[in-house]
Design a protein around this motif. Structure first.
Motif, PDB file in Angstrom:
ATOM      1  N   ALA A  14       0.847  -1.197   0.000  1.00 23.07           N
ATOM      2  CA  ALA A  14       0.000   0.000   0.000  1.00 23.07           C
ATOM      3  C   ALA A  14       0.881   1.244   0.000  1.00 23.07           C
ATOM      4  CB  ALA A  14      -0.909   0.000   1.228  1.00 23.07           C
ATOM      5  N   ASP A  15       0.356   2.314  -0.556  1.00 25.99           N
ATOM      6  CA  ASP A  15       1.127   3.554  -0.563  1.00 25.99           C
ATOM      7  C   ASP A  15       1.124   4.189   0.833  1.00 25.99           C
ATOM      8  OD1 ASP A  15      -1.356   4.788  -0.288  1.00 25.99           O
ATOM      9  OD2 ASP A  15      -1.432   5.492  -2.343  1.00 25.99           O
ATOM     10  N   GLU A  16       2.011   5.142   1.020  1.00 25.43           N
ATOM     11  CA  GLU A  16       2.205   5.781   2.324  1.00 25.43           C
ATOM     12  C   GLU A  16       0.910   6.400   2.852  1.00 25.43           C
ATOM     13  OE1 GLU A  16       4.536   9.668   4.017  1.00 25.43           O
ATOM     14  OE2 GLU A  16       5.505   8.507   2.437  1.00 25.43           O
ATOM     15  N   ARG A  17       0.147   7.023   1.974  1.00 23.79           N
ATOM     16  CA  ARG A  17      -1.094   7.681   2.392  1.00 23.79           C
ATOM     17  C   ARG A  17      -2.086   6.672   2.967  1.00 23.79           C
ATOM     18  NH1 ARG A  17      -5.909   7.961   0.655  1.00 23.79           N
ATOM     19  NH2 ARG A  17      -5.504   6.894  -1.291  1.00 23.79           N
ATOM     20  N   ARG A  18      -2.236   5.543   2.310  1.00 26.84           N
ATOM     21  CA  ARG A  18      -3.189   4.525   2.766  1.00 26.84           C
ATOM     22  C   ARG A  18      -2.760   3.925   4.111  1.00 26.84           C
ATOM     23  NH1 ARG A  18      -5.789   0.471  -1.274  1.00 26.84           N
ATOM     24  NH2 ARG A  18      -6.965   2.364  -1.578  1.00 26.84           N
ATOM     25  N   VAL A  19      -1.480   3.640   4.264  1.00 28.06           N
ATOM     26  CA  VAL A  19      -0.994   3.090   5.534  1.00 28.06           C
ATOM     27  C   VAL A  19      -1.189   4.103   6.656  1.00 28.06           C
ATOM     28  CG1 VAL A  19       1.048   2.260   6.771  1.00 28.06           C
ATOM     29  CG2 VAL A  19       0.615   1.501   4.428  1.00 28.06           C
ATOM     30  N   ARG A  20      -0.870   5.352   6.388  1.00 30.89           N
ATOM     31  CA  ARG A  20      -1.058   6.408   7.404  1.00 30.89           C
ATOM     32  C   ARG A  20      -2.535   6.525   7.778  1.00 30.89           C
ATOM     33  NH1 ARG A  20       1.093  10.628   4.917  1.00 30.89           N
ATOM     34  NH2 ARG A  20      -0.892  11.402   4.180  1.00 30.89           N
ATOM     35  N   LYS A  21      -3.411   6.443   6.786  1.00 36.41           N
ATOM     36  CA  LYS A  21      -4.848   6.536   7.035  1.00 36.41           C
ATOM     37  C   LYS A  21      -5.318   5.373   7.924  1.00 36.41           C
ATOM     38  CE  LYS A  21      -9.258   6.756   4.605  1.00 36.41           C
ATOM     39  NZ  LYS A  21      -9.925   6.740   3.315  1.00 36.41           N
ATOM     40  N   ARG A  22      -4.867   4.163   7.623  1.00 35.01           N
ATOM     41  CA  ARG A  22      -5.228   2.995   8.444  1.00 35.01           C
ATOM     42  C   ARG A  22      -4.726   3.160   9.868  1.00 35.01           C
ATOM     43  NH1 ARG A  22      -3.566  -1.686   4.134  1.00 35.01           N
ATOM     44  NH2 ARG A  22      -5.332  -1.368   2.729  1.00 35.01           N
ATOM     45  N   MET A  23      -3.465   3.600   9.989  1.00 30.31           N
ATOM     46  CA  MET A  23      -2.877   3.779  11.305  1.00 30.31           C
ATOM     47  C   MET A  23      -3.679   4.798  12.118  1.00 30.31           C
ATOM     48  SD  MET A  23       0.884   5.157  12.437  1.00 30.31           S
ATOM     49  CE  MET A  23       0.535   6.785  11.822  1.00 30.31           C
ATOM     50  N   LEU A  24      -4.008   5.919  11.525  1.00 32.40           N
ATOM     51  CA  LEU A  24      -4.754   6.961  12.234  1.00 32.40           C
ATOM     52  C   LEU A  24      -6.157   6.495  12.592  1.00 32.40           C
ATOM     53  CD1 LEU A  24      -3.553  10.128  10.299  1.00 32.40           C
ATOM     54  CD2 LEU A  24      -2.867   9.366  12.586  1.00 32.40           C
ATOM     55  N   HIS A  25      -6.778   5.727  11.716  1.00 34.99           N
ATOM     56  CA  HIS A  25      -8.112   5.195  12.000  1.00 34.99           C
ATOM     57  C   HIS A  25      -8.077   4.290  13.237  1.00 34.99           C
ATOM     58  CE1 HIS A  25     -12.111   3.597  11.311  1.00 34.99           C
ATOM     59  NE2 HIS A  25     -11.594   2.376  11.367  1.00 34.99           N
ATOM     60  N   ILE A  26      -7.144   3.371  13.281  1.00 33.21           N
ATOM     61  CA  ILE A  26      -7.044   2.460  14.422  1.00 33.21           C
ATOM     62  C   ILE A  26      -6.611   3.218  15.670  1.00 33.21           C
ATOM     63  CG2 ILE A  26      -5.807   0.466  15.348  1.00 33.21           C
ATOM     64  CD1 ILE A  26      -5.899  -0.707  12.540  1.00 33.21           C
ATOM     65  N   LEU A  27      -5.730   4.208  15.518  1.00 33.23           N
ATOM     66  CA  LEU A  27      -5.315   5.012  16.662  1.00 33.23           C
ATOM     67  C   LEU A  27      -6.506   5.750  17.278  1.00 33.23           C
ATOM     68  CD1 LEU A  27      -2.988   5.979  18.426  1.00 33.23           C
ATOM     69  CD2 LEU A  27      -2.594   7.811  16.775  1.00 33.23           C
ATOM     70  N   LYS A  28      -7.396   6.274  16.437  1.00 32.55           N
ATOM     71  CA  LYS A  28      -8.600   6.944  16.960  1.00 32.55           C
ATOM     72  C   LYS A  28      -9.455   5.967  17.759  1.00 32.55           C
ATOM     73  CE  LYS A  28      -8.988  10.221  13.167  1.00 32.55           C
ATOM     74  NZ  LYS A  28      -9.748  10.567  11.949  1.00 32.55           N
ATOM     75  N   ILE A  29      -9.664   4.781  17.221  1.00 34.60           N
ATOM     76  CA  ILE A  29     -10.450   3.769  17.928  1.00 34.60           C
ATOM     77  C   ILE A  29      -9.788   3.431  19.263  1.00 34.60           C
ATOM     78  CG2 ILE A  29     -11.224   1.356  17.883  1.00 34.60           C
ATOM     79  CD1 ILE A  29     -11.510   1.686  14.816  1.00 34.60           C
ATOM     80  N   LEU A  30      -8.473   3.259  19.244  1.00 34.32           N
ATOM     81  CA  LEU A  30      -7.734   2.934  20.464  1.00 34.32           C
ATOM     82  C   LEU A  30      -7.863   4.044  21.498  1.00 34.32           C
ATOM     83  CD1 LEU A  30      -5.750   1.139  22.043  1.00 34.32           C
ATOM     84  CD2 LEU A  30      -3.898   2.364  20.868  1.00 34.32           C
ATOM     85  N   LEU A  31      -7.710   5.292  21.069  1.00 33.59           N
ATOM     86  CA  LEU A  31      -7.776   6.413  22.011  1.00 33.59           C
ATOM     87  C   LEU A  31      -9.176   6.571  22.601  1.00 33.59           C
ATOM     88  CD1 LEU A  31      -5.481   9.011  20.217  1.00 33.59           C
ATOM     89  CD2 LEU A  31      -4.947   7.590  22.222  1.00 33.59           C
ATOM     90  N   VAL A  32     -10.197   6.469  21.777  1.00 31.25           N
ATOM     91  CA  VAL A  32     -11.568   6.590  22.288  1.00 31.25           C
ATOM     92  C   VAL A  32     -11.873   5.441  23.250  1.00 31.25           C
ATOM     93  CG1 VAL A  32     -14.012   6.472  21.622  1.00 31.25           C
ATOM     94  CG2 VAL A  32     -12.441   7.944  20.346  1.00 31.25           C
ATOM     95  N   SER A  33     -11.497   4.227  22.880  1.00 30.95           N
ATOM     96  CA  SER A  33     -11.727   3.074  23.758  1.00 30.95           C
ATOM     97  C   SER A  33     -10.993   3.240  25.077  1.00 30.95           C
ATOM     98  CB  SER A  33     -11.259   1.782  23.084  1.00 30.95           C
ATOM     99  OG  SER A  33     -11.928   1.575  21.882  1.00 30.95           O
ATOM    100  N   SER A  34      -9.755   3.677  25.008  1.00 31.12           N
ATOM    101  CA  SER A  34      -8.973   3.874  26.230  1.00 31.12           C
ATOM    102  C   SER A  34      -9.593   4.952  27.110  1.00 31.12           C
ATOM    103  CB  SER A  34      -7.531   4.246  25.883  1.00 31.12           C
ATOM    104  OG  SER A  34      -6.916   3.190  25.208  1.00 31.12           O
TER     105      SER A  34
END
Length: 182
Positions: free
Chosen positions: A61-81
């Motif tokens: 995957a290109d850098e933009r897509r990986v960054r987008k996935r990472m940020l999406h999961i990070l948001k879920i992690l932060l809200v859950s935490s």
């Protein structure tokens, strides 16, 4: 669903993802006796499968897509935490009759934050280790082309968390696997 979109769906993979999701649930259920041991042993494939699947879809995957996935999961992690932190504060105050501030201070020092972000150890909800792991995995994929940045990131983490570099490198099997196929 459009006909064009439907033709891109890999139904075998979707079925296996469903089976793996069920296996994650069963691996956390406690079945009695030998049945429990057998079910738990059979279901252990699921987490590895989800890691491998994420790696498969991210490797090229290109850098933009990986960054987008990472940020999406990070948001879920932060809200859950945050939700689990609020729940912990509530339990501390009303059930244990303790100080919410002490509860938070005990879990928000630099060491625990580093463990949360980089070692899959969430001080508020240990069962969310997979999300932390995925954030780290995506971050490493994202930094793959920037070896100086990746090395600086690793050095800073080791220094701040007082963790040996060799120990940190033990939990990076996906990166090692991705490098071996180049």
């Amino acid at each position: 669903m459009s006909e064009k979109h439907a033709s891109k769906i890999n139904y075998s993979m979707e079925l296996f993802k469903l089976a793996a999701a069920c296996a994650v649930v069963f691996s956390h259920a406690r079945f009695p006796g030998k049945t429990g041991v057998i079910v738990n042993s059979i279901c252990r494939f699921a987490v590895s499968y989800f890691f491998a699947l994420s790696g498969y879809f991210s490797y090229q995957a290109d850098e933009r897509r990986v960054r987008k996935r990472m940020l999406h999961i990070l948001k879920i992690l932060l809200v859950s935490s945050l939700l689990y932190a609020l729940w912990g504060c509530t339990l501390t105050k009303y059930v244990e009759h303790g100080s919410r501030l002490q509860y938070l201070k005990g879990r928000l020092d630099l060491h625990h934050i580093a463990l949360l972000l980089f070692m899959e150890m969430n001080p508020f909800s240990p069962h969310l280790w997979y999300l932390s792991s995925m954030v780290v995995t995506y971050l490493l994929f994202w930094l793959e082309g920037d070896m100086d940045g990746a090395e600086a990131y690793l050095e800073l983490f080791c220094k701040k968390s007082d963790t040996a570099k060799q120990y940190v490198q033990k939990w990076m099997p996906i990166v090692a696997a991705s490098q071996s196929v180049k």
